[in-house]
Design a protein around this motif. Structure first.
Motif, PDB file in Angstrom:
ATOM      1  N   ARG A 171      -7.017  -5.867  -2.968  1.00 40.11           N
ATOM      2  CA  ARG A 171      -6.224  -5.065  -3.907  1.00 40.11           C
ATOM      3  C   ARG A 171      -5.266  -5.915  -4.729  1.00 40.11           C
ATOM      4  O   ARG A 171      -4.511  -5.366  -5.532  1.00 40.11           O
TER       5      ARG A 171
ATOM      6  N   ASP B  50       4.822  -1.232   6.473  1.00 39.99           N
ATOM      7  CA  ASP B  50       3.576  -1.837   6.950  1.00 39.99           C
ATOM      8  C   ASP B  50       3.686  -2.120   8.448  1.00 39.99           C
ATOM      9  O   ASP B  50       4.531  -1.547   9.118  1.00 39.99           O
ATOM     10  N   ALA B  51       2.870  -3.040   8.924  1.00 36.97           N
ATOM     11  CA  ALA B  51       2.855  -3.310  10.366  1.00 36.97           C
ATOM     12  C   ALA B  51       4.001  -4.248  10.754  1.00 36.97           C
ATOM     13  O   ALA B  51       3.782  -5.381  11.176  1.00 36.97           O
TER      14      ALA B  51
ATOM     15  N   SER C 202      -8.717 -11.418   3.907  1.00 32.25           N
ATOM     16  CA  SER C 202      -7.807 -10.395   4.433  1.00 32.25           C
ATOM     17  C   SER C 202      -8.092  -9.115   3.660  1.00 32.25           C
ATOM     18  O   SER C 202      -8.269  -9.158   2.431  1.00 32.25           O
ATOM     19  N   GLY C 203      -8.166  -7.996   4.370  1.00 31.99           N
ATOM     20  CA  GLY C 203      -8.555  -6.735   3.722  1.00 31.99           C
ATOM     21  C   GLY C 203      -7.694  -6.406   2.522  1.00 31.99           C
ATOM     22  O   GLY C 203      -8.184  -6.159   1.416  1.00 31.99           O
ATOM     23  N   SER C 204      -6.375  -6.436   2.727  1.00 27.07           N
ATOM     24  CA  SER C 204      -5.474  -6.014   1.655  1.00 27.07           C
ATOM     25  C   SER C 204      -5.545  -6.947   0.437  1.00 27.07           C
ATOM     26  O   SER C 204      -5.128  -6.566  -0.653  1.00 27.07           O
TER      27      SER C 204
ATOM     28  N   SER D  22      -1.210  -7.301  12.252  1.00 28.57           N
ATOM     29  CA  SER D  22      -1.845  -6.063  11.787  1.00 28.57           C
ATOM     30  C   SER D  22      -3.311  -5.999  12.236  1.00 28.57           C
ATOM     31  O   SER D  22      -3.797  -4.943  12.635  1.00 28.57           O
TER      32      SER D  22
ATOM     33  N   MET E 136       0.342   6.739   9.552  1.00 27.69           N
ATOM     34  CA  MET E 136      -0.241   5.480  10.027  1.00 27.69           C
ATOM     35  C   MET E 136       0.446   5.064  11.326  1.00 27.69           C
ATOM     36  O   MET E 136      -0.207   4.701  12.308  1.00 27.69           O
TER      37      MET E 136
ATOM     38  N   ALA F 209       0.834  -1.202   0.000  1.00 24.78           N
ATOM     39  CA  ALA F 209       0.000   0.000   0.000  1.00 24.78           C
ATOM     40  C   ALA F 209       0.870   1.254   0.000  1.00 24.78           C
ATOM     41  O   ALA F 209       1.841   1.357   0.749  1.00 24.78           O
TER      42      ALA F 209
ATOM     43  N   MET G  41      -4.309  -2.800  14.406  1.00 17.89           N
ATOM     44  CA  MET G  41      -5.239  -1.772  13.913  1.00 17.89           C
ATOM     45  C   MET G  41      -6.458  -1.659  14.829  1.00 17.89           C
ATOM     46  O   MET G  41      -6.974  -0.569  15.058  1.00 17.89           O
TER      47      MET G  41
ATOM     48  N   LYS H  47      -2.068   3.569   3.049  1.00 16.49           N
ATOM     49  CA  LYS H  47      -2.387   2.363   3.820  1.00 16.49           C
ATOM     50  C   LYS H  47      -3.843   2.263   4.236  1.00 16.49           C
ATOM     51  O   LYS H  47      -4.518   3.284   4.432  1.00 16.49           O
ATOM     52  N   TYR H  48      -4.246   1.008   4.464  1.00 14.60           N
ATOM     53  CA  TYR H  48      -5.510   0.707   5.149  1.00 14.60           C
ATOM     54  C   TYR H  48      -5.132   0.440   6.591  1.00 14.60           C
ATOM     55  O   TYR H  48      -4.253  -0.371   6.859  1.00 14.60           O
ATOM     56  N   TRP H  49      -5.757   1.138   7.526  1.00 16.50           N
ATOM     57  CA  TRP H  49      -5.416   0.935   8.934  1.00 16.50           C
ATOM     58  C   TRP H  49      -6.662   1.159   9.785  1.00 16.50           C
ATOM     59  O   TRP H  49      -6.965   2.291  10.158  1.00 16.50           O
TER      60      TRP H  49
ATOM     61  N   SER I 254      -0.495 -13.234   2.662  1.00 18.08           N
ATOM     62  CA  SER I 254      -1.941 -13.425   2.796  1.00 18.08           C
ATOM     63  C   SER I 254      -2.722 -12.669   1.722  1.00 18.08           C
ATOM     64  O   SER I 254      -3.737 -13.172   1.239  1.00 18.08           O
TER      65      SER I 254
HETATM   66  O1  PMV Z   1      -5.104  -6.921   5.205  1.00 21.37           O
HETATM   67  P1  PMV Z   1      -4.267  -7.022   6.423  1.00 21.37           P
HETATM   68  O2  PMV Z   1      -5.019  -7.506   7.594  1.00 21.37           O
HETATM   69  O3  PMV Z   1      -3.015  -7.811   6.153  1.00 21.37           O
HETATM   70  O4  PMV Z   1      -3.791  -5.535   6.856  1.00 21.37           O
HETATM   71  C1  PMV Z   1      -2.902  -4.769   6.098  1.00 21.37           C
HETATM   72  C2  PMV Z   1      -2.459  -3.552   6.805  1.00 21.37           C
HETATM   73  C3  PMV Z   1      -1.248  -2.865   6.223  1.00 21.37           C
HETATM   74  O5  PMV Z   1      -0.415  -3.789   5.555  1.00 21.37           O
HETATM   75  C4  PMV Z   1      -0.458  -2.261   7.366  1.00 21.37           C
HETATM   76  C5  PMV Z   1      -1.620  -1.721   5.274  1.00 21.37           C
HETATM   77  C6  PMV Z   1      -2.164  -2.097   3.925  1.00 21.37           C
HETATM   78  O6  PMV Z   1      -2.984  -1.319   3.421  1.00 21.37           O
HETATM   79  O7  PMV Z   1      -1.767  -3.129   3.346  1.00 21.37           O
END
Ligand code: PMV
Length: 328
Positions: A141, A282-283, A136-138, A191, A242, A12, A195, A15-17, A104
C-alpha cells in the motif's frame, strides 16, 4: 542495472490482520490506508555485483530482515527476462528515531520500485505492489500515495493481491495523522507473529474478516465525500475490532498499554468538547490520531498531556518515486 527509489510509510484506516498464505503474504481480507509524508525511505539497488549484500540504516542486514529482502529480489530474478545476478541493496530512512511507525512498509515499497527499475522493467504500480508485498504485506500500500486499497485477491499465486490507489494525496489535503509515541521500546510480539497467533486461536477471527471486508467500501465512500467524523468513527471501530480479535486469542494478546487507554479516554473527552480527533492503533501501544489541519496543534497537545514522549505530525503523502542520486 542500478536505480534508486523513495517511498513513504502508510497507516491503515481499515487494517490488515491475518494471512491466508504465510509465504506469499496473502491476506484474509482487504485493507485501506493513507500514505504519510514527510517521512520516507530511500533505497538503491544494483544488480550484477559479486554477491548479494544488504545494508539498512548503516548496518549489514542479517537473519529474517536479509531473508525478506532476498525473497523479494529472488522473485524478480525468477521472472527471468534477463540474468540479473547478485545485487547490492542500500536503504536509509529519514524517520525520527522513534517514529513509532514501521519503516518496513516504506522500505519494501522503495526496494520493489528501485529493483524493478534496476532490472530495466517499465514503471508499473501494480507489479511493484505485488513485488513489495513479498517483503511486508502493508508495503504493497506504500507504492502509491494518497488512499490505497489492498484487494485481498482470490488466486493462490497472489497475482491479484495488490494495492490500488483510490484517491491521490491531493484529494484531502487538510487531513492529518498525528503519531503519539507513548513508548519507544521494541514491541514484544511482532505483527507477523501476533496476527498468526490470532488467526490460529481467536474464535472472533472469522467475524473480523467479514466485518473488515465490509468496512472497506464504506471507508471508500466516506473518503470520497471527505467526511472526517464518519472516517474517525470507522477508523476507531476498526482498530477496536482488530484488537478485540487478539484479546480473544489463546493465550490472549494485547498491544495496548495503560497509557494507550488513558489517551483514548482523554481523546473522547476532547471530542465531547468539540475537538474532532479520533485514533487508530497498529500492533503496538502508540496511537495515531486522525484530525484536520485546523486541529493538529490541539491533537499534539492532547497527546503530550497524555505522556507522549514524541509526536510526529503527518500529511497525506505521494507516490513512490525514482531518484537520480544513488546512495552508493
Ligand atoms: O505488513 P506488516 O507485517 O507490517 O503488518 C501490518 C499490520 C498492521 O500494521 C497492524 C495493520 C496494517 O494494515 O498495516
Amino acid at each position: 542495472m542500478k536505480a534508486t527509489a523513495l517511498a513513504h510509510p502508510n497507516i491503515a484506516l481499515v487494517k490488515y490482520w491475518g494471512k491466508r498464505d504465510d509465504a506469499l503474504i496473502l491476506p484474509h481480507q482487504s485493507s485501506l490506508s493513507l500514505t504519510l509524508a514527510p517521512m520516507s525511505v530511500t533505497t538503491t539497488v544494483e544488480f550484477g555485483v559479486a554477491a548479494d549484500q544488504v545494508e539498512i540504516n548503516g548496518h549489514v542486514s542479517k537473519g529474517s530482515e536479509r531473508e525478506r529482502v532476498l525473497r523479494l529480489l529472488d522473485a524478480l530474478r525468477a521472472e527471468g527476462r534477463q540474468a540479473l545476478g547478485p545485487a547490492r541493496v542500500v536503504s536509509r530512512g529519514d524517520f525520527p528515531m522513534a517514529a513509532g511507525l514501521a519503516s518496513s512498509a516504506a522500505g519494501f515499497a522503495a526496494l520493489a520500485v528501485a529493483a524493478r527499475a534496476a532490472a530495466e522493467l517499465p514503471a508499473d504500480p501494480k507489479s511493484a505492489s505485488v513485488l513489495s508485498r513479498l517483503g511486508s504485506g502493508s508495503a504493497c500500500r506504500s507504492v502509491q500515495g494518497g488512499f490505497c486499497e489492498w484487494q485481498r485477491g482470490e488466486r493462490a499465486d497472489g497475482a491479484d493481491s495488490y494495492a490500488v490507489q483510490r484517491f491521490d494525496a491531493g484529494h484531502w489535503p487538510e487531513l492529518r495523522m498525528v503519531v503519539a509515541i507513548l513508548d519507544r521500546g521494541e514491541k514484544e510480539v511482532k505483527s507477523r507473529d501476533g496476527m498468526k497467533h490470532t488467526v490460529d486461536t481467536s474464535p472472533y477471527y472469522p467475524a473480523w474478516v467479514k466485518d473488515a471486508e465490509a468496512e472497506v467500501p464504506r471507508a471508500r465512500d466516506i473518503i470520497a465525500r471527505r467526511d472526517l467524523e464518519a472516517l474517525g468513527d470507522l477508523c476507531e471501530r476498526n482498530a477496536w475490532r482488530m484488537h478485540a480479535t487478539s484479546f480473544a486469542a489463546d493465550p490472549p494478546l494485547s498491544y495496548m498499554s495503560a497509557a494507550t487507554l488513558g489517551l483514548i479516554q482523554h481523546l473522547r473527552e476532547h471530542r465531547k468538547k468539540g475537538i474532532p480527533v479520533w485514533f487508530t492503533l497498529d500492533a503496538g501501544p502508540n496511537p495515531v490520531l486522525l484530525t484536520d489541519a485546523a486541529h493538529e496543534v490541539a491533537a499534539e497537545a492532547l497527546a503530550r498531556a497524555c505522556g507522549a514522549l514524541d509526536v510526529v505530525r503527518c500529511v497525506p503523502g505521494g507516490d513512490a518515486v525514482l531518484r537520480t542520486e544513488h546512495l552508493f
